[in-house]
Design a protein around this motif. Structure first.
Motif, PDB file in Angstrom:
ATOM      1  N   TYR A  40       2.141  -3.321   0.721  1.00  0.00           N
ATOM      2  CA  TYR A  40       1.975  -2.860  -0.121  1.00  0.00           C
ATOM      3  C   TYR A  40       3.299  -1.329  -0.900  1.00  0.00           C
TER       4      TYR A  40
ATOM      5  N   LEU B 176       5.820   1.725  -3.430  1.00  0.00           N
ATOM      6  CA  LEU B 176       4.338   2.646  -3.928  1.00  0.00           C
ATOM      7  C   LEU B 176       6.474   3.348  -4.654  1.00  0.00           C
TER       8      LEU B 176
ATOM      9  N   SER C 122      -2.595  -2.017   4.141  1.00  0.00           N
ATOM     10  CA  SER C 122      -4.131  -2.270   2.767  1.00  0.00           C
ATOM     11  C   SER C 122      -5.292  -3.196   3.944  1.00  0.00           C
TER      12      SER C 122
ATOM     13  N   PHE D 136      -8.358  -1.988   3.537  1.00  0.00           N
ATOM     14  CA  PHE D 136      -9.260  -1.539   3.407  1.00  0.00           C
ATOM     15  C   PHE D 136      -9.726  -0.469   4.624  1.00  0.00           C
TER      16      PHE D 136
ATOM     17  N   GLU E 286      -5.818   4.230   2.764  1.00  0.00           N
ATOM     18  CA  GLU E 286      -4.845   3.508   2.549  1.00  0.00           C
ATOM     19  C   GLU E 286      -4.045   4.791   2.464  1.00  0.00           C
ATOM     20  N   LYS E 287      -4.026   5.238   3.823  1.00  0.00           N
ATOM     21  CA  LYS E 287      -3.189   6.567   3.683  1.00  0.00           C
ATOM     22  C   LYS E 287      -1.091   6.058   3.480  1.00  0.00           C
ATOM     23  N   LEU E 288      -0.583   7.127   3.208  1.00  0.00           N
ATOM     24  CA  LEU E 288       0.691   6.870   2.112  1.00  0.00           C
ATOM     25  C   LEU E 288       1.155   7.061   3.539  1.00  0.00           C
TER      26      LEU E 288
ATOM     27  N   PHE F  59       5.630   7.921   3.893  1.00  0.00           N
ATOM     28  CA  PHE F  59       6.330   8.139   2.842  1.00  0.00           C
ATOM     29  C   PHE F  59       7.788   7.935   2.913  1.00  0.00           C
TER      30      PHE F  59
END
Lengths: 114, 114
Positions: A32, A34, A95, A97, A100-102, A104
């Motif tokens: 996932y 972003l 993902s 569950f 859900e650390k991002l 960058f």
């Protein structure tokens, strides 16, 4: 070990033209993605996201493309506007569950020239 | 509606001092994250809470860093015996629930250690 890379630290685009920001990742477990936009002295603001089951997601002037085989994604902004001048970060998530650390990238500073 | 708030916005500490940074997430948000952003870099994960439970603290750089969220809402990041390398912007983010990957960020606390 930078798992998410934005190789262009800066980009200048004429107002009204297309801005294309690129992002590469190395961890195939990311599923996932972003894009965040950041103005000075503010926190990042969510722009648009895409799941790995898709290859394109569109929201108004913003479109994100995902090429899983190349581990590459891009953000297209059309038409570019002066208010789009900011630092753009891509981020990736596994993902599971559990967390859900991002993760960058280092960011690309976009400057829209009036 | 109210977003994520952080206080103080700016903090100057002498080397060796302890500091406490506060985060007020969006009301009702289950997940809370802390990130550290060094100059010219993207945010880097520090720790993650699901309600009051700290499920991942793998990003905390040393045992001088400690975070808590005792009642599942407000969180505090504490840094003991600050060092110059701790100078950074500390970002807090919250998300509505587990499995919702869009995180809402606060404006950050800029910590400068002299």
């Amino acid at each position: 070990d930078q798992q998410v890379k934005q190789n262009s630290p800066s980009l200048s685009v004429q107002e009204g033209r297309i801005s294309i920001l690129n992002c590469d990742y190395t961890n195939s477990m990311f599923d996932y993605f972003l894009w965040y936009k950041k103005y000075p002295a503010e926190g990042p603001t969510f722009l648009i996201s895409i799941s790995s089951i898709k290859d394109k997601n569109e929201d108004g002037r913003f479109t994100v493309f995902l090429n899983k085989s190349a581990k590459h994604l891009s953000l297209h902004i059309v038409p570019s506007q002066p208010g789009d001048s900011a630092v753009y970060f891509c981020a990736a998530v596994i993902s599971n569950f559990g967390n859900e650390k991002l993760t960058f990238g280092t960011g690309t500073r976009l400057t829209i020239i009036p | 509606g109210a977003g994520v708030s952080q206080s103080p916005r700016y903090k100057v500490a002498k080397r060796g001092q302890d500091v406490a940074l506060r985060c007020d997430p969006i009301s009702g948000h289950v997940s809370l994250f802390w990130y550290q952003q060094a100059l010219g870099q993207g945010p880097e994960f520090l720790t993650y809470f699901q309600n009051e439970a700290q499920l991942d603290k793998s990003g905390l750089p040393s045992d001088r860093f400690f975070a808590e969220r005792p009642e599942g809402s407000v969180s505090t990041l504490k840094i003991q015996r600050t060092q110059q390398e701790d100078s950074a912007v500390y970002l807090c983010a919250s998300s509505r629930k587990t499995g919702n990957y869009e995180q809402y960020f606060g404006p950050g606390t800029r910590l400068t250690v002299t």
